[in-house]
Design a protein around this motif. Structure first.
Motif, mmCIF file in Angstrom:
data_model
loop_
_atom_site.group_PDB
_atom_site.id
_atom_site.type_symbol
_atom_site.label_atom_id
_atom_site.label_comp_id
_atom_site.label_asym_id
_atom_site.label_seq_id
_atom_site.Cartn_x
_atom_site.Cartn_y
_atom_site.Cartn_z
ATOM 1 N N TRP A 356 0.889 -1.171 0.000
ATOM 2 C CA TRP A 356 0.000 0.000 0.000
ATOM 3 C C TRP A 356 0.928 1.222 0.000
ATOM 4 O O TRP A 356 1.060 1.945 0.989
ATOM 5 C CB TRP A 356 -0.923 0.011 1.225
ATOM 6 N N ASP A 357 1.576 1.426 -1.143
ATOM 7 C CA ASP A 357 2.702 2.355 -1.200
ATOM 8 C C ASP A 357 2.554 3.399 -2.309
ATOM 9 O O ASP A 357 3.508 4.088 -2.641
ATOM 10 C CB ASP A 357 4.000 1.565 -1.430
ATOM 11 N N GLY A 358 1.367 3.466 -2.914
ATOM 12 C CA GLY A 358 1.170 4.456 -3.970
ATOM 13 C C GLY A 358 1.644 4.006 -5.340
ATOM 14 O O GLY A 358 1.588 4.779 -6.299
ATOM 15 N N LYS A 359 2.084 2.748 -5.470
ATOM 16 C CA LYS A 359 2.635 2.300 -6.756
ATOM 17 C C LYS A 359 1.903 1.089 -7.343
ATOM 18 O O LYS A 359 2.400 0.449 -8.267
ATOM 19 C CB LYS A 359 4.116 1.956 -6.568
ATOM 20 N N ALA A 360 0.731 0.779 -6.809
ATOM 21 C CA ALA A 360 0.014 -0.416 -7.274
ATOM 22 C C ALA A 360 -0.341 -0.313 -8.761
ATOM 23 O O ALA A 360 -0.206 -1.282 -9.513
ATOM 24 C CB ALA A 360 -1.248 -0.621 -6.442
ATOM 25 N N SER A 361 -0.777 0.868 -9.185
ATOM 26 C CA SER A 361 -1.195 1.018 -10.594
ATOM 27 C C SER A 361 -0.011 0.843 -11.538
ATOM 28 O O SER A 361 -0.151 0.246 -12.613
ATOM 29 C CB SER A 361 -1.800 2.395 -10.831
ATOM 30 N N GLU A 362 1.125 1.390 -11.143
ATOM 31 C CA GLU A 362 2.322 1.206 -12.000
ATOM 32 C C GLU A 362 2.625 -0.268 -12.162
ATOM 33 O O GLU A 362 2.978 -0.730 -13.251
ATOM 34 C CB GLU A 362 3.540 1.883 -11.363
#
Ligand code: UD1
Length: 374
Positions: A356-362
């Motif tokens: 849950w680090d802000g990079k899931a979509s990437e």
């Protein structure tokens, strides 16, 4: 080069904060997509249509205007789902995508999944694997059906991987990628802080509670709804409470003659549904959040704000085991006990949740590009 296009399908409010970061991740690699013959477009089913439930999220989150709008509107589950299937199928036949990407667990999710899979178009499900094990919830049916026929399953928390494994999903279909909604939260938090909504509502940071309620199990039956609203009025005597009222809830309140409770006193502030930034702002500074929303369970966990989840179960158990959510159901005694615990400072602290680090979509976009490149 001829384009293989991904359809990114959204329809209802909780889809939009999941769609936004994926769109951004695709847009960030536009040149690479072009070189690989890939593209994307946004399909809006129109399940939610009020400006407050819909347009405002597109403008706040910078989501482009949908390329396709199916304009299905409200209806019974059967009517709404059928309308989406029929209209999305027509679109698919005329504009066949390389794959259909669906989000979450709303009726639009399962309807577009069924339309695509019957035409042998791969379905990619973002926020897959979650299970409440409560089949009275329409969302649980939507989750199970969508996952069963999806080709690729993008999972937000470890329980989702365990659920899929138990259901016999092979490892190469499921990917633990993290939480795309947290991508949006992490990015938008500074803008949320600048809205000044608390001041406009005359509440102090850390000095108010926020409640949202919209699940059929909580709002459709006046025997459940009335005691919850009475309790909210009682809480508001010791802690100002803000209550953005969902259209389904407003309809039920009026039908059951409960409008007077929403006007009980000046410290219960009932307002229309909030835009994303204002809601996030209020959540982040609340002393306590009471909600039956799946998304807000996750958002309060990330923010470290105590959350009384007005449900008997959750498809997001990590918010209870690692987060700040406690399941309190809709029994006023349980809710009041938990409220007292928060006020006494007796509440779990959040722990970090993997990915849950802000990079899931990437991560998702990278997997898609590698898999679907010509
Ligand atoms: C839907 C989702 C739910 C999600 C919620 C978030 C399903 C099965 N449920 O529930 O998972 O948590 O969205 O909001 O997909 N209405 C309006 N304006 C709108 C949309 C709806 O007034 O823009 C009213 C209509 O009277 C409608 C009712 O709200 O009949 C319910 O809308 P619907 O989309 O059927 O379900 P939600 O309760 O919003």
């Amino acid at each position: 080069m001829e384009q293989n296009t991904f359809d990114l399908v959204a329809g209802a409010r909780p889809n939009f904060m999941k769609l936004a970061p994926l769109v951004r991740a695709f847009a960030a690699i536009e040149e690479e997509l072009e070189a690989r013959g890939l593209g994307w477009r946004i399909v809006h089913t129109g399940q939610h249509y009020d400006a407050a439930m819909n347009d405002v999220f597109f403008s706040e989150l910078g989501i482009p205007v949908p390329d396709v709008h199916l304009e299905v509107g409200s209806g019974t589950h059967g009517a709404q789902t059928a309308r989406i299937i029929e209209r999305y199928e027509r679109h698919l036949i005329e504009n066949r995508p390389v794959a259909t990407v669906v989000f979450g667990d709303v009726n639009s999710t399962v309807a577009c999944t069924l339309a695509a899979v019957k035409l042998q178009i791969p379905v990619l499900h973002v926020e897959a694997g979650l299970r409440s094990f409560d089949r009275t919830m329409p969302e649980e049916i939507n989750r199970v059906l969508t996952d069963t026929v999806s080709d690729m399953l993008f999972v937000s928390e470890p329980s989702g991987m365990a659920n899929l494994e138990r259901e016999g999903v092979s490892g190469d279909r499921a990917y633990l990628v993290g939480n795309v909604m947290i991508d949006t939260l992490a990015r938008e938090l500074p803008r949320a802080a600048a809205t000044g909504i608390a001041g406009r509502l005359c509440v102090e940071p850390g000095g108010y509670g926020l409640m949202t309620l919209h699940r059929p199990a909580n709002v459709d039956n006046p025997g459940v709804l009335r005691p919850v609203l009475e309790l909210l009025v009682e809480f508001s005597r010791s802690l100002p409470m803000v209550f953005p009222v969902h259209p389904r809830t407003q309809k039920a309140v009026s039908e059951h003659g409960l409008d007077h409770l929403l006007k009980a006193n000046g410290t219960l502030k009932c307002i229309p549904p909030l835009p994303y930034h204002e809601n996030l702002s209020l959540m982040s500074q609340a002393r306590v959040v009471l909600t039956d929303s799946g998304g807000m369970q996750e958002e309060t966990t990330y923010l470290g704000v105590p959350c009384l989840t007005l449900r008997a179960n959750t498809e997001r158990p990590v918010t209870v085991t690692h987060g700040t959510s406690r399941l309190v159901g809709n029994d006023p005694k349980n809710i009041a006990k938990a409220f007292d615990d928060v006020m006494a400072g007796q509440w779990a602290k959040r722990q970090d949740i993997p990915l849950w680090d802000g990079k899931a979509s990437e991560r998702i976009v990278r997997i898609l590009v590698d898999r679907f490149s010509a």
